[in-house]
Scaffold this motif. Structure first.
Motif: not given
Length: 143
Positions: A63-71
């Motif tokens: 799961l990603r929030f664009g280039s800001l955060k990934a899990i």
């Protein structure tokens, strides 16, 4: 919503900073340049949502929030995916919100908490039914 943020940053750049730059050039032009760079950064962040999509592969959900955060979640750690949740759930502790300034449309509840006791991940999906179908095929309950 993110395009609105970008448009507001451009409006603020034109309306305020250019006025300040014309009135007080030593202060205004550096502020205008910094705001312009900020608007460009917002634009690149919005575009990163297409280049960094959510993905399901090798028994893991990325799961990603664009280039800001990934899990990265192991599918065995996902208890269920919920389409709805109680009021106030987004303000509580133990959550990761990957929807940003928009309202999420799925809540992933985990069997075991991940970093800092987080046991829920909220996401905003463009195609939630496709997401649900892919997880159902992996044996995960959708409620």
């Amino acid at each position: 919503m993110m395009w609105v943020l970008f448009a507001l940053s451009l409006l603020e750049l034109l309306a305020i900073h250019l006025f300040v730059a014309l009135k007080w050039p030593l202060i205004g032009w550096p502020l205008t340049i910094i705001s312009g760079l900020g608007a460009v950064a917002i634009l690149f962040w919005i575009r990163s949502f297409r280049t960094h999509p959510h993905a399901l592969s090798d028994g893991r959900l990325h799961l990603r929030f664009g280039s800001l955060k990934a899990i990265d979640l192991d599918l065995s750690n996902i208890a269920r995916v919920r389409r709805g949740w109680e009021q106030g759930a987004l303000e509580g502790r133990g959550i990761v919100n990957l929807a940003g300034i928009a309202y999420p449309n799925r809540c992933i509840e985990l069997c075991r908490p991940i970093k800092k006791g987080c046991n829920r991940v909220f996401v905003l999906l463009d195609e939630p039914d496709t997401f649900d179908q892919a997880l159902v095929e992996c044996g995960i309950a959708i409620e």
